[in-house]
Design a protein around this motif. Structure first.
Motif, PDB file in Angstrom:
ATOM      1  N   ALA A  91      41.608  29.421  37.406  1.00  0.00           N
ATOM      2  CA  ALA A  91      42.492  29.579  36.251  1.00  0.00           C
ATOM      3  C   ALA A  91      41.839  30.450  35.176  1.00  0.00           C
ATOM      4  CB  ALA A  91      42.846  28.211  35.678  1.00  0.00           C
ATOM      5  N   ARG A  92      40.541  30.264  34.948  1.00  0.00           N
ATOM      6  CA  ARG A  92      39.841  31.090  33.956  1.00  0.00           C
ATOM      7  C   ARG A  92      39.855  32.554  34.367  1.00  0.00           C
ATOM      8  NH1 ARG A  92      34.454  27.460  32.873  1.00  0.00           N
ATOM      9  NH2 ARG A  92      35.465  25.799  31.720  1.00  0.00           N
ATOM     10  N   ARG A  93      39.582  32.815  35.649  1.00  0.00           N
ATOM     11  CA  ARG A  93      39.594  34.198  36.123  1.00  0.00           C
ATOM     12  C   ARG A  93      40.980  34.811  35.981  1.00  0.00           C
ATOM     13  NH1 ARG A  93      36.403  32.345  41.205  1.00  0.00           N
ATOM     14  NH2 ARG A  93      34.279  32.429  40.423  1.00  0.00           N
ATOM     15  N   ARG A 106      41.975  38.064  33.774  1.00  0.00           N
ATOM     16  CA  ARG A 106      42.673  39.231  34.332  1.00  0.00           C
ATOM     17  C   ARG A 106      43.952  39.515  33.561  1.00  0.00           C
ATOM     18  NH1 ARG A 106      40.972  37.016  39.335  1.00  0.00           N
ATOM     19  NH2 ARG A 106      42.952  35.945  39.518  1.00  0.00           N
ATOM     20  N   ALA A 107      44.682  38.463  33.218  1.00  0.00           N
ATOM     21  CA  ALA A 107      45.923  38.649  32.462  1.00  0.00           C
ATOM     22  C   ALA A 107      45.631  39.220  31.084  1.00  0.00           C
ATOM     23  CB  ALA A 107      46.667  37.322  32.345  1.00  0.00           C
ATOM     24  N   ALA A 108      44.579  38.732  30.438  1.00  0.00           N
ATOM     25  CA  ALA A 108      44.218  39.236  29.117  1.00  0.00           C
ATOM     26  C   ALA A 108      43.758  40.685  29.212  1.00  0.00           C
ATOM     27  CB  ALA A 108      43.129  38.369  28.499  1.00  0.00           C
ATOM     28  N   ALA A 109      43.038  41.034  30.271  1.00  0.00           N
ATOM     29  CA  ALA A 109      42.557  42.399  30.438  1.00  0.00           C
ATOM     30  C   ALA A 109      43.710  43.367  30.657  1.00  0.00           C
ATOM     31  CB  ALA A 109      41.578  42.477  31.603  1.00  0.00           C
ATOM     32  N   GLN A 131      37.721  46.120  30.256  1.00  0.00           N
ATOM     33  CA  GLN A 131      36.464  45.404  30.075  1.00  0.00           C
ATOM     34  C   GLN A 131      35.552  45.718  31.239  1.00  0.00           C
ATOM     35  OE1 GLN A 131      37.112  41.268  29.580  1.00  0.00           O
ATOM     36  NE2 GLN A 131      38.004  41.475  27.551  1.00  0.00           N
ATOM     37  N   SER A 132      34.295  45.900  30.922  1.00  0.00           N
ATOM     38  CA  SER A 132      33.319  46.209  31.948  1.00  0.00           C
ATOM     39  C   SER A 132      32.389  45.022  32.128  1.00  0.00           C
ATOM     40  CB  SER A 132      32.520  47.443  31.549  1.00  0.00           C
ATOM     41  OG  SER A 132      31.508  47.669  32.492  1.00  0.00           O
ATOM     42  N   HIS A 133      31.858  44.880  33.324  1.00  0.00           N
ATOM     43  CA  HIS A 133      30.909  43.804  33.582  1.00  0.00           C
ATOM     44  C   HIS A 133      29.501  44.200  33.155  1.00  0.00           C
ATOM     45  CE1 HIS A 133      33.656  41.173  35.617  1.00  0.00           C
ATOM     46  NE2 HIS A 133      34.103  42.190  36.302  1.00  0.00           N
TER      47      HIS A 133
END
Length: 63
Positions: free
Chosen positions: A31-33, A37-40, A47-49
């Motif tokens: 769910a966090r991932r 992804r939705a926020a990105a 966003q970069s890692h």
């Protein structure tokens, strides 16, 4: 004989509880991932890692 049966029942119940906790932890991570992804997708800049500063190794290397 009942003691062995009771011990096995206890172990089985503990394994079931552990599996349930691990399943819930995986669901939380999923769910966090998905939220990230939705926020990105909704932001303008990707966003970069990686960080902006170059990474350095823990110890210097001989050339």
């Amino acid at each position: 004989m009942h003691a062995a049966y009771d011990l096995q029942q206890f172990r089985t119940a503990e394994l079931i509880r552990r599996a349930e906790r691990e399943r819930l932890a995986r669901e939380v991570l999923r769910a966090r991932r998905a939220a990230r992804r939705a926020a990105a997708r909704h932001t303008d800049e990707p966003q970069s890692h990686t960080t902006t500063a170059p990474r350095r190794h823990g110890s210097p290397r001989a050339a």
